[in-house]
Design an enzyme around this catalytic site. Structure first.
Site, PDB file in Angstrom:
ATOM      1  CB  ILE A   1      84.820 -20.348  56.722  1.00 37.56           C
ATOM      2  CG1 ILE A   1      85.775 -21.477  56.367  1.00 37.56           C
ATOM      3  CG2 ILE A   1      85.576 -19.198  57.362  1.00 37.56           C
ATOM      4  CD1 ILE A   1      86.907 -21.040  55.439  1.00 37.56           C
ATOM      5  CG  ASP A   2      79.343 -20.324  54.993  1.00 42.52           C
ATOM      6  OD1 ASP A   2      79.165 -20.334  56.212  1.00 42.52           O
ATOM      7  OD2 ASP A   2      78.888 -19.442  54.237  1.00 42.52           O
ATOM      8  CE  LYS A   3      78.502 -28.885  52.861  1.00 47.62           C
ATOM      9  NZ  LYS A   3      78.553 -28.939  51.369  1.00 47.62           N
TER      10      LYS A   3
ATOM     11  NE  ARG B   1      76.535 -18.262  51.274  1.00 55.04           N
ATOM     12  CZ  ARG B   1      76.293 -19.536  51.516  1.00 55.04           C
ATOM     13  NH1 ARG B   1      76.849 -20.140  52.566  1.00 55.04           N
ATOM     14  NH2 ARG B   1      75.488 -20.226  50.729  1.00 55.04           N
TER      15      ARG B   1
END
Length: 377
Positions: free
Chosen positions: A184-186, A287
């Protein structure tokens, strides 16, 4: 061993090979990547019309470069190999004209030197096969360009170091390498599963590849969503004008097919709290999909959500939003639910995590704002 949740039956014990890291793409500094198909490879092999009968595992070992017998047999046992669209056993005899498909975690093109680092982990569950992590804000999943260390993989390597140092040296043992099958995104928080051995990694890779993993996120988005639920479809790929960004392409053009389901949880006039369920797992999928329908994630600096996109022109409202953005200097996105078939037991397991404090604080402020607008009851 941390076991905040337990399965109903006892799991059999066995020696564990060290986990491995698979084909993690380079990250530019500040670039964060979400789940993607770059963790897996799919092969389709058609047996020659004159093919003599041969065991399936030997057939595949002869045709797949750098794949050991153990890896191939693990893939067959995990159900990642199908013959004419049916799961079979390793001793199945390949026949002329058989169509064999296999899904595997990708081999490393570039092996990062993973140094174990003593970074705290929020462990939701752990057994001999899987590790469930609640990933915090600002923690990158794996090293890359501009991010040499200080990642989740480094933290997991430290956590597992003692366990794997006690194991006998076996084929496929690669100490200090975590079995990453998704990310998953940082700056997104929430649940991730780490595979602790080759069999688990192969089994989970199959589930991610075929999109059978349950993944539910909560997100705060700009604007009042039309309707109470819906589905967003659209190919997602890199923005040709800025490779740090992704975008939705019209059907039939570039990018990869992606589907996001959403439903409204709570409305705040100018923002909406929603749940998103991923049918696919493309980079930045939630997003980008939400932005494409005019509902950028609140606070998302990459896609413009850290600006006031909806609301009034009053100075008090502007100050209210700026205070919220200061509390939440990232996209308001949390991986809340993760469900999958456990590699060892074959049972469906499901984990949930609470929203992080920054999201809870901002959501509570929006509730207070709505109550103030309503006035006395």
């Amino acid at each position: 061993m941390n076991q905040k949740r337990q399965f109903s039956d006892d799991m059999p014990q066995k020696d564990l090979p060290g986990p491995t890291s698979h084909d993690l793409p380079e990250q530019e500094e500040g670039e964060d990547l979400q789940t993607g198909d770059d963790f897996f490879e799919r092969h389709e092999i058609v047996a020659d019309p004159k093919q003599g009968q041969i065991r399936l595992d030997k057939f595949l070992i002869d045709r797949l470069a750098n794949r050991s017998r153990n890896k191939v047999q693990n893939a067959i046992r995990a159900g990642s190999v199908k013959v004419d669209d049916q799961e079979v056993k390793p001793n199945y005899k390949v026949k002329p004209g058989n169509i064999i498909t296999i899904v595997l975690p990708k081999s490393l093109e570039e092996v990062y030197d993973i140094t174990p680092q003593n970074i705290p982990l929020d462990i939701v569950y752990e057994d001999e096969d899987v590790l469930i992590i609640n990933k915090p804000y600002k923690l990158a999943v794996h090293p890359g360009v501009g991010i040499p260390n200080g990642t989740l993989v480094n933290a997991v390597a430290w956590h597992l170091k003692e366990q794997f140092e006690k194991l006998p040296v076996k084929e496929g043992n690669e100490p200090n390498r975590a079995g990453i099958v998704h990310r998953i995104d940082k700056d997104t928080t929430g649940l991730m599963v780490i595979a602790k051995n080759e069999f688990s990694m192969t089994h989970l890779a199959k589930q991610f590849y075929y999109h059978t993993i349950e993944r539910r996120y909560q997100a705060l988005v700009w604007g009042d969503m039309e309707g109470d639920s819906g589905k967003i479809e659209g190919n997602i790929g890199r923005n040709p004008n800025d490779r740090r960004l992704f975008m939705v392409f019209p059907e039939g053009e570039d990018g990869k097919w992606a589907v996001t389901h959403w439903r409204v949880i709570e409305r705040f006039y100018y923002c909406t709290l929603i749940e998103c369920q991923l049918e696919t797992g493309r980079t930045h999928q939630i997003r980008v999909h939400l932005k494409s329908i005019g509902h950028t994630l609140f606070g998302d600096p990459r896609y413009g959500g850290n600006q006031i996109l909806k609301g009034t022109l009053h100075a008090r409202y502007k100050q209210f939003v700026e205070n919220c953005l200061e509390l939440l200097p990232r996209q308001a996105l949390h991986a809340k639910v993760l469900g999958f078939i456990h590699p060892r037991t074959g049972k469906h397991v499901r984990f949930e995590s609470e929203l992080p404090d920054d999201m809870k604080s901002v959501i509570e402020r929006w509730r207070t704002y709505v109550d103030a607008r309503k006035g006395p009851v």
